[in-house]
Write an enzyme that holds these catalytic residues in place. Structure first.
Site, short mmCIF file in Angstrom:
data_model
loop_
_atom_site.label_atom_id
_atom_site.label_comp_id
_atom_site.label_asym_id
_atom_site.label_seq_id
_atom_site.Cartn_x
_atom_site.Cartn_y
_atom_site.Cartn_z
N ARG A 147 6.35 -3.55 1.73
CA ARG A 147 5.68 -4.39 0.74
C ARG A 147 6.72 -4.95 -0.22
O ARG A 147 7.66 -4.26 -0.60
CB ARG A 147 4.63 -3.60 -0.04
CG ARG A 147 3.58 -2.94 0.83
CD ARG A 147 2.58 -2.14 0.04
NE ARG A 147 1.75 -3.01 -0.79
CZ ARG A 147 0.43 -2.87 -0.94
NH1 ARG A 147 -0.20 -1.90 -0.32
NH2 ARG A 147 -0.25 -3.69 -1.71
N ASP A 272 -7.29 7.12 -7.37
CA ASP A 272 -6.62 7.67 -6.19
C ASP A 272 -6.53 9.18 -6.22
O ASP A 272 -6.38 9.82 -5.18
CB ASP A 272 -5.22 7.08 -6.05
CG ASP A 272 -5.22 5.69 -5.44
OD1 ASP A 272 -6.30 5.25 -4.99
OD2 ASP A 272 -4.16 5.04 -5.41
#
Length: 418
Positions: A147, A272
């Protein structure tokens, strides 16, 4: 300590979370909007760089796509203006819950006490291990994701790479390539001024589950595309990535937890830390925002004077000492269905059935489920608060209405913006 404004690559915020952020003030949205992508569709291509189909992006233009670090920085400054005490660089080294209170130890020295503790400490959550008493049940998926984020000045000067900026002064562009076990997306932002890309691949380079980086090589990313006959155009863009802006992020699967709320009912996991997703589902940030809003709404409905002080959740239950349990019970089914769905969607997209694609290119369509994108979690919490409290007390049943009736995640196109 100052946040790095352009850190990270990019993040998608779905309409279900955008509506919540918009409720925090017009000025905040005015600060965010110049940094967004205005793309509405994506071109889907195969590994020969052949066009397959053009699909509308998830959210029908009502979601946001922007640089992750810049969005966080804007939200951080907004919180500071509200007078919220945010202490960067303060490490929580211990959690505690006793005598009708809960709190944390910071940097092994400072003891902080509160009515409740909301733990949003991410996939490597120390709070999760403390709350559940379990060693991290992580399972490497075998996938990883290169990424990166970049500005586009150098791309514009490169005749081989400038194709990606064509037309972006009016409309940002999204390109998605599919190959067996490899998927690449390139997305422009801010009318072509910035660009992010993500290359999903089987992990051959010992990727780390960290946004801080680690070993990541442009050569490795380019080598991943080397089997593709149509690698020229995407490679021309990727090679301009600055090494320090590249991350190879391991995708780790964690099964749903049994609970997000501590035995005493005063400590809760969100984001998360509670329910990590694979990025393909595009809901990680949005569901974390929903978590926060639902917890805040539940606390508001109960009132500060009714936050649990002495009684434990599993003892004689009253409305007061059910506030975090209510938030957890109303959020748990929804977040868990999406969490499990992210794993299914991952396999579906990265090992495509090319015969099926030839017959029906819509198999590559972005998920647009009404029950996710059209959901207003604040309104829903107001509607079900009393019902969930009664259910926790054993005085009735709570049947979630914020998930499909059969509890199954599907790739569907049912979202209709207001």
């Amino acid at each position: 300590m100052k946040l790095p404004a352009a850190a990270g690559d990019a993040i998608v915020i779905g309409p279900n979370a955008v509506r919540l952020i918009k409720s925090w003030g017009e000025q905040l949205c005015e600060e965010i909007e110049p940094h967004l992508s205005n793309a509405t569709h994506a071109e889907m291509l195969d590994h020969h760089d052949r066009f397959i189909v053009r699909h509308e992006l998830a959210g029908r233009g009502k979601g946001w796509f922007t640089n992750r670090g810049r969005l966080i920085s804007i939200l951080y400054e907004h919180a500071r203006k509200l007078g919220i005490d945010i202490r960067l660089g303060s490490r929580v080294t211990k959690y505690w819950e006793e005598d009708g209170r809960a709190g944390v130890i910071v940097n092994d020295r400072e003891r902080l006490a509160a009515d409740c503790v909301i733990c949003a400490d991410g996939v490597h959550s120390a709070a999760r291990a403390w709350l559940t008493g379990q060693v991290d049940t992580q399972q490497h998926s075998g996938w990883a994701n290169f990424r990166a984020h970049m500005t586009t000045e150098q791309l514009a000067k490169d005749p081989e790479a400038s194709w990606v900026l064509q037309g972006t002064r009016e409309k940002d562009r999204v390109y998605v390539w599919f190959g067996d076990g490899i998927n690449l997306a390139i997305m422009t932002m801010k009318r072509g001024q910035e660009l992010a890309w993500a290359l999903m691949h089987t992990d051959k380079f010992n990727a780390h589950e960290s946004w801080a980086g680690g070993r990541a090589s442009i050569d490795d990313a380019l080598a991943t595309l080397s089997p593709w006959p149509g690698r020229l155009r995407p490679s021309s863009v990727i090679r301009h990535t600055l090494p320090e802006k590249l991350v190879d992020h391991a995708l780790i699967y964690r099964p749903p937890l049994d609970t997000w709320v501590s035995a005493g009912g005063r400590v809760m996991l969100i984001g998360d830390a509670a329910h990590p997703y694979f990025p393909v589902v595009g809901q990680g940030g949005s569901q974390a925002i929903e978590d926060g809003v639902v917890v805040a709404t539940a606390l508001e409905l109960a009132g500060k004077e009714n936050v649990p002080l002495a009684l434990r959740i599993r003892a004689t239950l009253t409305e007061e000492n059910n506030v975090l349990m209510e938030a957890g019970n109303s959020r748990y089914p929804r977040a868990t269905v999406i969490q499990l769905g992210s794993s299914t969607l991952q396999e579906h997209l990265f090992w495509p059935d090319w015969e099926a694609v030839a017959k029906d290119p819509s198999v590559f369509a972005f998920p647009n489920p009404e029950w996710i994108l059209g959901h207003d979690c604040r309104e829903y919490t107001h509607q079900v608060f009393d019902t969930v409290v009664r259910a926790v007390r054993g005085e009735g049943e709570y049947i979630p209405r914020n998930i499909p009736a059969d509890g199954a995640y599907r790739v569907e196109d049912t979202y209709s913006p207001e």
